[in-house]
Design a protein around this motif. Sequence first.
Motif, PDB file in Angstrom:
ATOM      1  N   MET A 231       0.675  -1.186  -0.103  1.00 53.70           N
ATOM      2  CA  MET A 231       0.071   0.136  -0.041  1.00 53.70           C
ATOM      3  C   MET A 231       1.101   1.382  -0.046  1.00 53.70           C
ATOM      4  SD  MET A 231      -2.988   1.054   2.721  1.00 53.70           S
ATOM      5  CE  MET A 231      -4.047   0.039   2.190  1.00 53.70           C
ATOM      6  N   LYS A 232       0.864   2.005  -1.100  1.00 53.15           N
ATOM      7  CA  LYS A 232       1.562   3.071  -1.002  1.00 53.15           C
ATOM      8  C   LYS A 232       1.351   4.363   0.009  1.00 53.15           C
ATOM      9  CE  LYS A 232       3.424   6.679  -4.394  1.00 53.15           C
ATOM     10  NZ  LYS A 232       3.146   7.173  -5.779  1.00 53.15           N
ATOM     11  N   THR A 233       2.118   4.853   0.770  1.00 53.53           N
ATOM     12  CA  THR A 233       1.600   5.775   1.850  1.00 53.53           C
ATOM     13  C   THR A 233       2.334   6.951   1.779  1.00 53.53           C
ATOM     14  OG1 THR A 233       1.421   3.600   3.467  1.00 53.53           O
ATOM     15  CG2 THR A 233       2.073   6.038   4.368  1.00 53.53           C
ATOM     16  N   ALA A 234       1.755   8.057   2.079  1.00 57.64           N
ATOM     17  CA  ALA A 234       2.639   9.342   2.127  1.00 57.64           C
ATOM     18  C   ALA A 234       2.137   9.775   3.408  1.00 57.64           C
ATOM     19  CB  ALA A 234       1.826  10.370   1.003  1.00 57.64           C
ATOM     20  N   ILE A 235       3.041  10.793   3.785  1.00 53.19           N
ATOM     21  CA  ILE A 235       3.038  11.712   4.962  1.00 53.19           C
ATOM     22  C   ILE A 235       2.569  12.973   4.720  1.00 53.19           C
ATOM     23  CG2 ILE A 235       4.094  12.198   7.431  1.00 53.19           C
ATOM     24  CD1 ILE A 235       5.790   9.811   7.046  1.00 53.19           C
ATOM     25  N   LEU A 236       1.634  13.508   5.309  1.00 53.31           N
ATOM     26  CA  LEU A 236       1.392  15.054   5.180  1.00 53.31           C
ATOM     27  C   LEU A 236       1.477  15.715   6.516  1.00 53.31           C
ATOM     28  CD1 LEU A 236      -1.760  16.015   3.002  1.00 53.31           C
ATOM     29  CD2 LEU A 236      -0.719  17.349   4.654  1.00 53.31           C
ATOM     30  N   LEU A 237       2.258  16.474   6.620  1.00 56.09           N
ATOM     31  CA  LEU A 237       2.425  17.410   7.724  1.00 56.09           C
ATOM     32  C   LEU A 237       1.518  18.530   7.617  1.00 56.09           C
ATOM     33  CD1 LEU A 237       6.271  17.597   7.622  1.00 56.09           C
ATOM     34  CD2 LEU A 237       4.681  16.017   9.137  1.00 56.09           C
ATOM     35  N   PHE A 238       0.494  18.868   8.573  1.00 57.32           N
ATOM     36  CA  PHE A 238      -0.339  19.896   8.469  1.00 57.32           C
ATOM     37  C   PHE A 238      -0.193  20.809   9.403  1.00 57.32           C
ATOM     38  CE2 PHE A 238      -4.802  21.275   9.555  1.00 57.32           C
ATOM     39  CZ  PHE A 238      -5.107  21.967   8.528  1.00 57.32           C
ATOM     40  N   ALA A 239       0.119  22.244   9.200  1.00 56.90           N
ATOM     41  CA  ALA A 239       0.567  23.212   9.905  1.00 56.90           C
ATOM     42  C   ALA A 239      -0.737  24.374   9.651  1.00 56.90           C
ATOM     43  CB  ALA A 239       1.704  23.779   9.767  1.00 56.90           C
ATOM     44  N   HIS A 240      -0.471  25.340  10.571  1.00 55.38           N
ATOM     45  CA  HIS A 240      -1.572  26.547  10.455  1.00 55.38           C
ATOM     46  C   HIS A 240      -1.234  27.344   9.130  1.00 55.38           C
ATOM     47  CE1 HIS A 240      -3.235  30.658  11.244  1.00 55.38           C
ATOM     48  NE2 HIS A 240      -4.048  29.886  12.131  1.00 55.38           N
ATOM     49  N   GLY A 241      -0.111  27.874   9.176  1.00 53.99           N
ATOM     50  CA  GLY A 241       0.580  28.553   8.047  1.00 53.99           C
ATOM     51  C   GLY A 241       0.571  30.041   8.364  1.00 53.99           C
TER      52      GLY A 241
ATOM     53  N   PRO B  74      -0.866  16.601  12.374  1.00 55.03           N
ATOM     54  CA  PRO B  74      -1.097  18.087  12.698  1.00 55.03           C
ATOM     55  C   PRO B  74       0.075  18.476  13.438  1.00 55.03           C
ATOM     56  CG  PRO B  74      -3.012  16.618  13.535  1.00 55.03           C
ATOM     57  CD  PRO B  74      -2.082  15.945  13.087  1.00 55.03           C
ATOM     58  N   MET B  75       0.720  19.539  13.072  1.00 56.76           N
ATOM     59  CA  MET B  75       1.803  20.200  13.468  1.00 56.76           C
ATOM     60  C   MET B  75       1.719  21.289  14.585  1.00 56.76           C
ATOM     61  SD  MET B  75       4.142  18.342  12.146  1.00 56.76           S
ATOM     62  CE  MET B  75       5.830  19.301  12.265  1.00 56.76           C
ATOM     63  N   PHE B  76       0.700  21.064  15.533  1.00 59.51           N
ATOM     64  CA  PHE B  76       0.422  21.982  16.649  1.00 59.51           C
ATOM     65  C   PHE B  76       0.809  21.346  17.918  1.00 59.51           C
ATOM     66  CE2 PHE B  76      -3.046  21.756  13.389  1.00 59.51           C
ATOM     67  CZ  PHE B  76      -3.136  23.297  12.887  1.00 59.51           C
ATOM     68  N   LEU B  77       0.841  22.281  18.776  1.00 66.02           N
ATOM     69  CA  LEU B  77       1.343  21.938  20.152  1.00 66.02           C
ATOM     70  C   LEU B  77       0.293  21.333  20.980  1.00 66.02           C
ATOM     71  CD1 LEU B  77       4.096  24.628  21.002  1.00 66.02           C
ATOM     72  CD2 LEU B  77       4.457  22.128  20.385  1.00 66.02           C
ATOM     73  N   GLY B  78      -0.903  21.825  20.750  1.00 62.99           N
ATOM     74  CA  GLY B  78      -2.073  21.361  21.579  1.00 62.99           C
ATOM     75  C   GLY B  78      -3.230  21.026  20.567  1.00 62.99           C
ATOM     76  N   MET B  79      -4.391  20.633  21.202  1.00 64.58           N
ATOM     77  CA  MET B  79      -5.774  20.390  20.314  1.00 64.58           C
ATOM     78  C   MET B  79      -6.300  21.698  20.533  1.00 64.58           C
ATOM     79  SD  MET B  79      -5.612  17.592  18.852  1.00 64.58           S
ATOM     80  CE  MET B  79      -7.394  17.286  18.468  1.00 64.58           C
ATOM     81  N   GLY B  80      -5.897  22.718  19.865  1.00 63.02           N
ATOM     82  CA  GLY B  80      -6.981  23.954  19.809  1.00 63.02           C
ATOM     83  C   GLY B  80      -8.109  23.795  18.748  1.00 63.02           C
ATOM     84  N   ARG B  81      -8.827  24.937  18.598  1.00 59.58           N
ATOM     85  CA  ARG B  81      -9.901  24.868  17.741  1.00 59.58           C
ATOM     86  C   ARG B  81      -9.577  24.199  16.420  1.00 59.58           C
ATOM     87  NH1 ARG B  81     -11.895  28.060  13.727  1.00 59.58           N
ATOM     88  NH2 ARG B  81     -10.363  29.709  14.238  1.00 59.58           N
TER      89      ARG B  81
ATOM     90  N   ALA C 286      -7.270  21.952  15.297  1.00 60.55           N
ATOM     91  CA  ALA C 286      -7.182  20.590  15.419  1.00 60.55           C
ATOM     92  C   ALA C 286      -8.329  19.905  15.841  1.00 60.55           C
ATOM     93  CB  ALA C 286      -5.937  20.179  16.432  1.00 60.55           C
ATOM     94  N   ARG C 287      -9.397  20.578  16.648  1.00 62.70           N
ATOM     95  CA  ARG C 287     -10.586  19.972  17.200  1.00 62.70           C
ATOM     96  C   ARG C 287     -11.651  20.229  16.177  1.00 62.70           C
ATOM     97  NH1 ARG C 287      -9.860  23.072  21.596  1.00 62.70           N
ATOM     98  NH2 ARG C 287     -11.838  24.050  20.960  1.00 62.70           N
ATOM     99  N   GLU C 288     -11.656  21.372  15.632  1.00 61.21           N
ATOM    100  CA  GLU C 288     -12.758  21.595  14.582  1.00 61.21           C
ATOM    101  C   GLU C 288     -12.458  21.560  13.086  1.00 61.21           C
ATOM    102  OE1 GLU C 288     -14.847  25.266  16.019  1.00 61.21           O
ATOM    103  OE2 GLU C 288     -14.730  24.370  18.179  1.00 61.21           O
TER     104      GLU C 288
ATOM    105  N   VAL D 199      -5.261  10.027  10.741  1.00 59.77           N
ATOM    106  CA  VAL D 199      -4.790  11.525  11.408  1.00 59.77           C
ATOM    107  C   VAL D 199      -4.419  11.086  12.833  1.00 59.77           C
ATOM    108  CG1 VAL D 199      -5.721  13.707  12.385  1.00 59.77           C
ATOM    109  CG2 VAL D 199      -6.914  12.412  10.254  1.00 59.77           C
ATOM    110  N   LEU D 200      -2.909  11.424  12.830  1.00 54.65           N
ATOM    111  CA  LEU D 200      -2.392  11.291  14.200  1.00 54.65           C
ATOM    112  C   LEU D 200      -2.739  12.292  15.266  1.00 54.65           C
ATOM    113  CD1 LEU D 200       1.268  10.578  12.488  1.00 54.65           C
ATOM    114  CD2 LEU D 200      -0.530   8.821  13.385  1.00 54.65           C
ATOM    115  N   PRO D 201      -2.368  11.880  16.676  1.00 54.63           N
ATOM    116  CA  PRO D 201      -2.518  13.210  17.440  1.00 54.63           C
ATOM    117  C   PRO D 201      -1.841  14.554  17.183  1.00 54.63           C
ATOM    118  CG  PRO D 201      -2.201  11.025  18.432  1.00 54.63           C
ATOM    119  CD  PRO D 201      -1.847  10.628  17.139  1.00 54.63           C
ATOM    120  N   ALA D 202      -2.123  15.624  17.705  1.00 55.57           N
ATOM    121  CA  ALA D 202      -1.164  16.680  17.526  1.00 55.57           C
ATOM    122  C   ALA D 202       0.151  16.483  17.937  1.00 55.57           C
ATOM    123  CB  ALA D 202      -1.908  17.936  18.183  1.00 55.57           C
ATOM    124  N   LEU D 203       1.136  17.061  17.432  1.00 56.36           N
ATOM    125  CA  LEU D 203       2.565  16.908  17.712  1.00 56.36           C
ATOM    126  C   LEU D 203       2.718  17.013  19.236  1.00 56.36           C
ATOM    127  CD1 LEU D 203       5.025  16.033  16.397  1.00 56.36           C
ATOM    128  CD2 LEU D 203       5.516  18.673  15.894  1.00 56.36           C
TER     129      LEU D 203
END
Length: 122
Positions: free
Chosen positions: A1-11, A68-75, A77-79, A99-103
Amino acid sequence: MKTAILLFAHGSRDPLWHAPLQAIQQRLQSLAPGVAVRLAYLELTLPDLPTCAAELIGQGTQRLRILPMFLGMGRHAREDLPELIATLRAQHPDVVLEVLPALGENPSLIDLTCQIALNELN
């Protein structure tokens, strides 16, 4: 199964803000050369998550790990992220979206942060 990693940040509009994320992306890519590693952003920066995911899926990705490249589960990451993921799942039902837990909630990062803070004290 071809897998990719996507780092998701705020911007950010600040180009210097991106440097640490790009360093993580490059390091991950060097550690796993056969796995596509991409950065996607919620706002203020391109590419956004739907665009980046569609590109990877178009290249044959069957499993997409989103960190998710967030330090916590803010809005965001949660919404915002769950809404984006629900849309992606509806558009790409045959793709496994993990979806992995926030970093910042990873015990390893918490321990590393403590080690960095305490490093000069010992």
